[in-house]
Design a protein around this motif. Structure first.
Motif, PDB file in Angstrom:
ATOM      1  N   UNK A 144     -51.207  29.542  61.238  1.00  0.00           N
ATOM      2  CA  UNK A 144     -49.900  28.790  60.388  1.00  0.00           C
ATOM      3  C   UNK A 144     -50.023  27.444  60.655  1.00  0.00           C
TER       4      UNK A 144
ATOM      5  N   UNK B 145     -49.495  24.296  58.123  1.00  0.00           N
ATOM      6  CA  UNK B 145     -48.449  23.563  57.990  1.00  0.00           C
ATOM      7  C   UNK B 145     -48.678  22.005  58.332  1.00  0.00           C
TER       8      UNK B 145
ATOM      9  N   UNK C   5     -44.581  26.313  50.587  1.00  0.00           N
ATOM     10  CA  UNK C   5     -45.704  25.554  51.450  1.00  0.00           C
ATOM     11  C   UNK C   5     -45.518  25.986  52.950  1.00  0.00           C
ATOM     12  N   UNK C   6     -44.205  26.163  53.269  1.00  0.00           N
ATOM     13  CA  UNK C   6     -44.138  26.481  54.770  1.00  0.00           C
ATOM     14  C   UNK C   6     -43.794  28.134  55.109  1.00  0.00           C
ATOM     15  N   UNK C   7     -43.191  28.628  53.896  1.00  0.00           N
ATOM     16  CA  UNK C   7     -42.713  29.995  54.026  1.00  0.00           C
ATOM     17  C   UNK C   7     -41.300  30.089  54.576  1.00  0.00           C
ATOM     18  N   UNK C   8     -40.850  29.011  54.513  1.00  0.00           N
ATOM     19  CA  UNK C   8     -39.373  28.850  55.322  1.00  0.00           C
ATOM     20  C   UNK C   8     -38.405  29.180  53.927  1.00  0.00           C
TER      21      UNK C   8
END
Lengths: 322, 764
Positions: free
Chosen positions: A298, A302, B626-629
């Motif tokens: 991850x 990111x 893109x960040x899964x947030x």
């Protein structure tokens, strides 16, 4: 009687300091009569003498927002605390050679509220603003953030991207080193025995420069970076990137300066393709660990995203669009 | 006992006055347990197991005892072993054999953080030093953290004496599955035969902590004549008293417990932890002992709720009528049996009117702290699975998710699969109001989505008592035995009593009495505070009013039936034909002493007829691909509360429950290392939401009165936490087409799911 009634965010959490008496004292720990000393020297010379004489059993206390927590948790057990907040060199912000020098014990909120510095280095201020809460920032210092040597420290990638220099003092005199050379690993610095950081210089910058810092955290605030990215760049009159520095936090044992990622921008218009190359280079430079704050996989992904987004903000700032 | 609902014009109920505890709280004057200090008190600290599972071979406290400043030490040898004996503690059932082992390990330690010894010393630092000098010899045993792992036949076994209950024939081998339960209605086979669409899915959730701001704290004083006074942060001081009397083998009458202001509980303060240790240390040292947990101790040794594995299989017809519903719930109980799987089983499908249902629940011991109740215990876990499957069904059939639920919604008269037939309820009303809400029609941008989910909770009544004293100036002191867990209980009780008397709200001073002030009161749990506490307070007020009328009859020399209480005064009863000069509360109070003595009213009841609560939630999210947030854009809660005595505090319950549910959905989880040691025992890495993580929450209060309460109250505090996980997960699916069946939906998990879905698409 207080001379001024200045009410600003910088003073939140620092009320105690106004009336604080810096009295050296001894605190008994437990019943074994183990003693801990507290000293608040008023000169650099006195601080260095105390530090050098302590044989590594002393800790420098600035804001204390990391130190006190480490002491309470039992992780460290220093015999001497040297409070450096009474030393003028560590508490001032001043212009120097077209840039700014600030003392290692200047609080985060004092930096945030310094208009000149904040205008010149908005990316550094982005990072400083992310440290803790406003109350914590009232005490926490950038010098402490640097010397605590956490790979996830927010202000450090921004300082590294900015090309900041740290002034160090110790038994052997003064020396100046690039900020990226100070952290050596989690909780470890390259400072030699008896040395401490006095101040940090943010250099003068050319026209059409911009910097930015972005971090990813699961929460919106009150969190620690899973990945942090600092980008500092300069554009020429044609909008082509002429200089760039890129750094990443929380993806290795210390904050990294990434020349390859910077190279993806230099000589480019910072278009989508250049940004993708930057992101790929940033991801490639990561060597993170799996831990409770994020997985390796991850963090690598990111890191590229954060570097790209930070570069986009830096470009806008260089162009004067924001 | 129930008191029938009567519609009447209201002056105070339904308004929003300030709470009596508010000023003290915002000025810092409120005294929480850690603010209490006694002369000569010692500080108590606990030595905790560093292992997830180990046999205790020996404990040597001699060096610690010899340290100057150490006044007392306790270990397992200072407490009696208890036989198996069950008792209610909040929504969950406790077993005293386990209670005594959880407060102080006996044969084995079962989790990282399990207490092994406790010390009282003249300072905290001496107590900490003393802990380092206690030598414990362990034989480390294999441990098991995950629920499915623990259910395997060859899993490390926690309790050699534990044979799965509820299975016939009785198993011949011990198991980590403490109990298996089955709830069933109709025929699943028939139901699935009628289905046009069958969906079967598996879900996993992590244990989450109640996350109260105030860590457990208490001060205990054991006197030389064997009396105990205890100040503690608790949701139920009477229940604590009962548990303490049992484990310390004392008379109930010798223990007096004061419930201090509470900095949150949410079910996590239903159980004793440090209290028996503090009393035992006080008994040994002849000094008062204060014990305050650190946040690390709170995480390692108290709460949380279960992590779980849930399997759901449902069938429906083409037009959206559910024909069969099957569930298997596997719940972590922690170190000792007794999770909320029973409650969860009963809540799994009870929002829908179904003919063919089966729910199987397994209660499984694992090497984690013993679970505690957490706001609608267990229901959010089961509902996450069911509401996700329903969402998928509605999507597949092209039916609006609210319409789908309306087609199947439970109503008055619905036969539940766990027993009762539902009385008047407001579920359909919440669905209709949600559908009509403007937030349900707001346009959504790219990567934004909307999700619906619903929740049901029983709510409870139980033993409650209350007293009102009419003071000599005509003001009223109201003593309640319901702990005000900070939701505004004192305010709502005072409002109902003021309404009854017909006097101003600020003439009633509500106080939470200690255990010597009233008869037994059950714990503040099951959303019973305003329902049961309110009923008791109203009855105490009515008892006082009856006495006031009788007193006036005597003073005015008229027959008692000729006097009635109306508008704050004793007046001639309508149709009695008697005339006399009415007397106000103030006038009677002034004369009370000379005319027969002070007037007080009492009630001691077992409140029955709690009205079930239902809610419908709408969550709007945006996902950063893109960040899964996940960002929560909007959150809307529509819930039937029967009657909102104080609407602002009802909204507070809606918001608080939703925020805790959002935390559960987004980032909260326990991280254990391979060694079974908890790695994130603090708020930095156990991520409850901060203010900027949650949006403004829109609350819609629906009022379908509960016929069994004088003001129509149902409970309202627990329902709001049930739907968020499902609503947010459904919204994420709506936003990006990816369904998450594992909680929390933390950024790494979301990003992984997005990538897996993208890969699946390219491979197709």
């Amino acid at each position: 009687m207080l001379a001024s009634h200045r009410l600003s965010l910088a003073w939140i959490g620092r009320g105690v300091e106004i009336e604080r008496k810096f009295v050296p004292c001894t605190i008994k720990k437990g019943s074994e009569m183990i003693e801990m000393r507290y000293e608040a020297p008023r000169t650099l010379k006195a601080a260095v003498a105390l530090l050098a004489a302590a044989n590594g059993r002393a800790k420098v206390l600035a804001g204390g927002t990391d130190l006190l927590i480490q002491m309470r948790s039992g992780r460290i057990d220093p015999e001497l605390l040297i409070d450096v907040k009474c030393i003028p060199e560590l508490r001032t912000i001043a212009e120097e050679k077209g840039g700014y020098r600030f003392g290692a014990a200047v609080s985060a909120m004092e930096l945030v509220e310094h208009e000149g510095l904040a205008r010149m280095w908005p990316g550094v201020i982005d990072a400083v603003k992310l440290i803790g809460s406003i109350q914590v920032k009232g005490r926490a210092t950038v010098g402490g953030n640097l010397c605590n040597a956490s790979p996830a420290a927010d202000s450090v990638p921004a300082l590294v991207a900015a090309g900041a220099l740290a002034r160090i003092i110790g038994p052997g005199g003064r020396r100046e080193v690039p900020v990226e050379e100070i952290p050596a690993g989690p909780g470890l610095t390259s400072l030699r025995a008896g040395e401490m950081v006095v101040s940090i210089l943010l250099p003068k910058r050319p026209q059409r420069s911009g910097d930015a810092y972005l971090r990813f955290t699961p929460r919106t605030e009150m969190d620690i970076a899973v990945v942090g990215a600092g980008v500092n760049l300069t554009l020429n009159a044609k909008g082509v990137c002429s200089r760039a520095r890129v750094s990443l936090g929380a993806v290795a044992e210390r904050v990294l300066l990434l020349p390859d990622a910077a190279a993806a921008l230099i000589g480019q218009r910072v278009d989508a393709a250049a940004l993708e190359r930057l992101a790929a280079a940033a991801s490639a430079a990561c060597r993170p660990i799996d831990d409770k704050r994020g997985t390796k996989e991850y963090r690598i992904k990111v890191a590229g995203v954060m570097a790209r987004r930070a570069a986009q903000i830096a470009v806008k700032r260089a162009k004067g669009e924001v | 006992m129930t008191v029938k609902y009567q519609e009447k014009p209201l002056k105070i109920v339904g308004t929003r006055p300030l709470r009596p505890d508010g000023v003290d709280k915002v000025t810092g004057r409120a005294r929480y347990a850690a603010d209490y200090n006694l002369p000569g008190q010692l500080i108590g600290k606990v030595l905790r197991s560093p292992h997830a599972h180990a046999r205790i071979k020996s404990i040597d406290t001699s060096k610690a005892a010899a340290l100057p400043g150490v006044k007392a030490l306790v270990t397992r040898d200072d407490f009696a072993d208890m036989p198996v004996e069950y008792a209610a503690s909040g929504e969950l059932t406790i077993n005293f054999r386990d209670v005594t082992r959880n407060m102080m390990a006996r044969e084995k330690v079962f989790y990282d953080g399990h207490p092994v010894a406790a010390v009282a010393a003249t300072s905290a630092s001496i107590a900490r030093e003393a802990l380092k000098l206690i030598k414990v010899e362990y034989e480390v045993l294999p441990h098991v953290i995950d629920v499915l792992e623990a259910m395997k036949p060859d899993a490390p076994l926690l309790h050699e004496h534990q044979f799965t209950d509820g299975v016939t024939p009785k198993p011949d081998k011990p198991s980590n599955v403490a109990k298996r339960m089955v709830f069933a209605l109709g025929s699943l086979e028939e139901g699935f035969k009628q289905a046009d669409l069958v969906i079967e899915r598996e879900f996993n959730t992590k244990p989450v902590h109640q996350g109260y701001i105030e860590p457990q704290a208490c001060v205990a004083s054991y006197t030389e004549d064997g009396q105990v006074e205890l100040w503690t942060g608790t949701q139920g001081h009477f229940v604590f008293r009962a548990q303490l009397a049992k484990v310390l083998q004392m008379d109930v009458s010798k223990i007096r417990v004061t419930a201090t202001e509470l900095g949150g509980g949410f079910g996590g303060k239903n159980n004793i932890y440090n209290e028996p240790l503090a009393i035992a240390l006080s008994r040994k040292s002849h000094r008062p002992v204060k014990m305050v947990m650190t946040r690390e101790e709170v995480f390692r040794a108290t709460g949380p709720t279960s992590g779980a594995n849930v399997k759901i299989k449902m069938g429906c017809t083409r037009d959206g009528r559910i024909t069969a519903a099957d569930a298997e719930l596997n719940f972590q109980a922690g170190a000792f049996a007794g999770s909320s799987v029973g409650m969860a089983s009963m809540c799994t499908f009870t929002r829908y009117d179904l003919d063919n249902v089966r729910v199987v629940g397994n209660d499984v011991t694992v090497n984690r702290p013993k679970v505690a109740a957490y706001r609608a215990p267990g229901a959010p876990i089961a509902v996450f699975g069911v509401e996700s499957v329903i969402d998928e069904m509605a999507r597949k059939l092209g039916i609006d998710p609210i319409d789908f639920r309306l087609k199947n919604a439970a109503k008055e008269g619905t036969q539940t699969y766990y027993g009762p037939t539902l009385g008047p309820i407001g579920f359909v009303e919440t669905l209709n109001r949600a559908k009509a809400h403007p937030n349900y029609r707001l346009p959504l941008g790219p990567d934004q989505g909307r999700g619906i989910a619903t929740g049901f909770w029983f709510n409870i009544g139980k033993e409650t008592s209350s007293t009102v004293h009419v003071n000599e100036d005509g003001t009223v002191t109201l003593i309640i035995g319901i702990v005000d867990v900070a939701g505004g209980t004192r305010a709502t009780m005072a409002m109902m009593v003021a309404e009854e008397f017909g006097i101003d709200y600020d003439k009633v001073r509500p106080v939470v009495g200690d255990t010597s002030a009233l008869g037994f009161n059950f714990i503040t749990a099951g959303s019973r505070g305003t329902f049961a506490g309110g009923m008791a307070a109203v009855l105490a007020a009515r008892d006082a009013m009856e006495k006031l009328c009788r007193r006036v009859a005597r003073i005015r020399d008229v027959p008692p039936e000729a006097v009635a209480w109306k508008d704050g005064r004793a007046q001639p009863a309508e149709g009695s034909g008697t005339q006399f000069k009415p007397m106000s509360l103030e006038e009677i109070a002034r004369e009370a002493g000379r005319t027969g003595g002070t007037i007080s009213g009492h009630s001691e009841i077992n409140a029955e007829g709690a009205g079930p609560g239902f809610g419908t939630h709408i969550a709007d999210v945006e996902v950063d691909r893109e960040t899964g947030s996940i960002k929560i854009l909007r959150y809307t809660i529509v819930q039937d509360v029967g009657k909102a005595i104080h609407p602002a505090y009802v909204e507070g319950q809606f918001e608080g429950g939703a925020v805790q549910g959002i935390g559960w959905a987004l980032n909260e989880e326990y991280v254990y290392g391979a060694d079974g040691v908890l790695q994130n025992p603090g708020f930095l890495d156990y991520r409850v939401p901060v203010a900027s993580d949650v949006p403004f929450i829109d609350s819609v209060i629906v009022e379908v009165p509960n016929p069994n309460h004088p003001y129509g109250v149902r409970g309202c505090g627990e329902v709001p936490i049930i739907a968020p996980m499902a609503a947010i997960s459904n919204a994420v699916e709506n936003a990006i087409g990816v369904r998450l069946r594992e909680q929390p939906m933390s950024p790494p998990r979301v990003l992984k799911a997005i990538e897996a879905a993208a890969l699946a698409t390219t491979q197709d």
